[in-house]
Design a protein around this motif. Structure first.
Motif, PDB file in Angstrom:
ATOM      1  N   LEU A   1       0.805  -1.225   0.000  1.00 24.05           N
ATOM      2  CA  LEU A   1       0.000   0.000   0.000  1.00 24.05           C
ATOM      3  C   LEU A   1       0.838   1.275   0.000  1.00 24.05           C
ATOM      4  O   LEU A   1       0.298   2.359  -0.206  1.00 24.05           O
ATOM      5  CB  LEU A   1      -0.922   0.008   1.217  1.00 24.05           C
ATOM      6  N   SER A   2       2.125   1.175   0.228  1.00 23.43           N
ATOM      7  CA  SER A   2       2.938   2.388   0.327  1.00 23.43           C
ATOM      8  C   SER A   2       2.970   3.227  -0.954  1.00 23.43           C
ATOM      9  O   SER A   2       3.043   4.461  -0.862  1.00 23.43           O
ATOM     10  CB  SER A   2       4.353   2.044   0.794  1.00 23.43           C
ATOM     11  N   PRO A   3       2.911   2.648  -2.162  1.00 21.37           N
ATOM     12  CA  PRO A   3       2.866   3.516  -3.349  1.00 21.37           C
ATOM     13  C   PRO A   3       1.595   4.367  -3.430  1.00 21.37           C
ATOM     14  O   PRO A   3       1.587   5.404  -4.094  1.00 21.37           O
ATOM     15  CB  PRO A   3       2.927   2.536  -4.536  1.00 21.37           C
ATOM     16  N   THR A   4       0.532   3.942  -2.794  1.00 23.77           N
ATOM     17  CA  THR A   4      -0.706   4.721  -2.855  1.00 23.77           C
ATOM     18  C   THR A   4      -0.779   5.774  -1.754  1.00 23.77           C
ATOM     19  O   THR A   4      -1.763   6.503  -1.684  1.00 23.77           O
ATOM     20  CB  THR A   4      -1.930   3.802  -2.724  1.00 23.77           C
ATOM     21  N   ALA A   5       0.227   5.860  -0.928  1.00 20.68           N
ATOM     22  CA  ALA A   5       0.209   6.820   0.179  1.00 20.68           C
ATOM     23  C   ALA A   5       0.670   8.202  -0.279  1.00 20.68           C
ATOM     24  O   ALA A   5       1.595   8.786   0.262  1.00 20.68           O
ATOM     25  CB  ALA A   5       1.070   6.316   1.332  1.00 20.68           C
ATOM     26  N   GLU A   6       0.023   8.714  -1.299  1.00 23.25           N
ATOM     27  CA  GLU A   6       0.270  10.061  -1.793  1.00 23.25           C
ATOM     28  C   GLU A   6      -1.015  10.860  -1.632  1.00 23.25           C
ATOM     29  O   GLU A   6      -2.087  10.291  -1.489  1.00 23.25           O
ATOM     30  CB  GLU A   6       0.683  10.012  -3.268  1.00 23.25           C
ATOM     31  N   ASP A   7      -0.912  12.156  -1.699  1.00 25.80           N
ATOM     32  CA  ASP A   7      -2.047  13.015  -1.385  1.00 25.80           C
ATOM     33  C   ASP A   7      -3.313  12.705  -2.181  1.00 25.80           C
ATOM     34  O   ASP A   7      -4.345  12.477  -1.572  1.00 25.80           O
ATOM     35  CB  ASP A   7      -1.650  14.481  -1.530  1.00 25.80           C
ATOM     36  N   PRO A   8      -3.322  12.652  -3.487  1.00 28.19           N
ATOM     37  CA  PRO A   8      -4.626  12.416  -4.138  1.00 28.19           C
ATOM     38  C   PRO A   8      -5.132  10.974  -3.995  1.00 28.19           C
ATOM     39  O   PRO A   8      -6.320  10.718  -4.136  1.00 28.19           O
ATOM     40  CB  PRO A   8      -4.371  12.746  -5.604  1.00 28.19           C
ATOM     41  N   LYS A   9      -4.254  10.033  -3.695  1.00 28.78           N
ATOM     42  CA  LYS A   9      -4.663   8.636  -3.620  1.00 28.78           C
ATOM     43  C   LYS A   9      -5.026   8.185  -2.204  1.00 28.78           C
ATOM     44  O   LYS A   9      -5.473   7.060  -2.013  1.00 28.78           O
ATOM     45  CB  LYS A   9      -3.551   7.736  -4.150  1.00 28.78           C
ATOM     46  N   LEU A  10      -4.856   9.038  -1.219  1.00 29.01           N
ATOM     47  CA  LEU A  10      -5.123   8.646   0.165  1.00 29.01           C
ATOM     48  C   LEU A  10      -6.584   8.277   0.390  1.00 29.01           C
ATOM     49  O   LEU A  10      -6.877   7.353   1.152  1.00 29.01           O
ATOM     50  CB  LEU A  10      -4.719   9.762   1.124  1.00 29.01           C
ATOM     51  N   VAL A  11      -7.484   8.990  -0.248  1.00 27.32           N
ATOM     52  CA  VAL A  11      -8.909   8.705  -0.079  1.00 27.32           C
ATOM     53  C   VAL A  11      -9.211   7.284  -0.536  1.00 27.32           C
ATOM     54  O   VAL A  11      -9.905   6.526   0.147  1.00 27.32           O
ATOM     55  CB  VAL A  11      -9.769   9.723  -0.843  1.00 27.32           C
ATOM     56  N   TRP A  12      -8.666   6.876  -1.675  1.00 28.48           N
ATOM     57  CA  TRP A  12      -8.931   5.530  -2.196  1.00 28.48           C
ATOM     58  C   TRP A  12      -8.260   4.456  -1.352  1.00 28.48           C
ATOM     59  O   TRP A  12      -8.802   3.366  -1.183  1.00 28.48           O
ATOM     60  CB  TRP A  12      -8.491   5.433  -3.652  1.00 28.48           C
ATOM     61  N   MET A  13      -7.091   4.763  -0.803  1.00 28.21           N
ATOM     62  CA  MET A  13      -6.424   3.797   0.055  1.00 28.21           C
ATOM     63  C   MET A  13      -7.261   3.530   1.312  1.00 28.21           C
ATOM     64  O   MET A  13      -7.510   2.367   1.673  1.00 28.21           O
ATOM     65  CB  MET A  13      -5.031   4.296   0.468  1.00 28.21           C
ATOM     66  N   TYR A  14      -7.711   4.575   1.958  1.00 25.02           N
ATOM     67  CA  TYR A  14      -8.521   4.398   3.170  1.00 25.02           C
ATOM     68  C   TYR A  14      -9.907   3.841   2.856  1.00 25.02           C
ATOM     69  O   TYR A  14     -10.476   3.103   3.657  1.00 25.02           O
ATOM     70  CB  TYR A  14      -8.615   5.704   3.951  1.00 25.02           C
ATOM     71  N   THR A  15     -10.444   4.148   1.675  1.00 25.63           N
ATOM     72  CA  THR A  15     -11.720   3.557   1.271  1.00 25.63           C
ATOM     73  C   THR A  15     -11.570   2.055   1.083  1.00 25.63           C
ATOM     74  O   THR A  15     -12.413   1.273   1.543  1.00 25.63           O
ATOM     75  CB  THR A  15     -12.226   4.205  -0.034  1.00 25.63           C
ATOM     76  N   GLY A  16     -10.501   1.640   0.448  1.00 26.90           N
ATOM     77  CA  GLY A  16     -10.252   0.218   0.251  1.00 26.90           C
ATOM     78  C   GLY A  16     -10.050  -0.512   1.570  1.00 26.90           C
ATOM     79  O   GLY A  16     -10.570  -1.625   1.765  1.00 26.90           O
ATOM     80  N   LEU A  17      -9.321   0.096   2.483  1.00 23.31           N
ATOM     81  CA  LEU A  17      -9.122  -0.515   3.799  1.00 23.31           C
ATOM     82  C   LEU A  17     -10.428  -0.622   4.576  1.00 23.31           C
ATOM     83  O   LEU A  17     -10.683  -1.635   5.233  1.00 23.31           O
ATOM     84  CB  LEU A  17      -8.093   0.283   4.608  1.00 23.31           C
ATOM     85  N   SER A  18     -11.249   0.393   4.499  1.00 22.19           N
ATOM     86  CA  SER A  18     -12.517   0.340   5.235  1.00 22.19           C
ATOM     87  C   SER A  18     -13.477  -0.689   4.625  1.00 22.19           C
ATOM     88  O   SER A  18     -14.180  -1.387   5.360  1.00 22.19           O
ATOM     89  CB  SER A  18     -13.169   1.717   5.288  1.00 22.19           C
ATOM     90  N   VAL A  19     -13.483  -0.824   3.317  1.00 26.42           N
ATOM     91  CA  VAL A  19     -14.328  -1.831   2.673  1.00 26.42           C
ATOM     92  C   VAL A  19     -13.837  -3.235   3.046  1.00 26.42           C
ATOM     93  O   VAL A  19     -14.642  -4.121   3.369  1.00 26.42           O
ATOM     94  CB  VAL A  19     -14.356  -1.632   1.143  1.00 26.42           C
TER      95      VAL A  19
END
Length: 75
Positions: free
Chosen positions: A18-36
């Motif tokens: 998940l570390s490549p997605t830990a950028e500003d515009p992609k943070l929302v999708w990373m946390y959305t995926g984790l919550s789902v």
């Protein structure tokens, strides 16, 4: 200890993935995926173990059954 280390290794692998997605515009999708994923895991846990709550009293009553029979045999 080996199970603890296995879960630790799996958590680290997920973090690396998940570390490549830990950028500003992609943070929302990373946390959305984790919550789902967490919601799906919680729902599966509930489906697997929902019947145990109703059987709890019966299972708790089994703890003293053998002790009562042994006491009666001794007397």
């Amino acid at each position: 200890m080996s199970m603890f280390l296995l879960t630790s290794a799996l958590g680290s692998a997920i973090g690396i993935a998940l570390s490549p997605t830990a950028e500003d515009p992609k943070l929302v999708w990373m946390y959305t995926g984790l919550s789902v994923a967490t919601a799906v895991a919680g729902a599966l846990f509930w489906v697997c173990f929902r019947g145990l709550n109703g059987r709890e009293e019966g299972l708790n009553a089994l703890e003293g059954v053998g002790e009562k029979e042994e006491r009666l045999e001794e007397e």
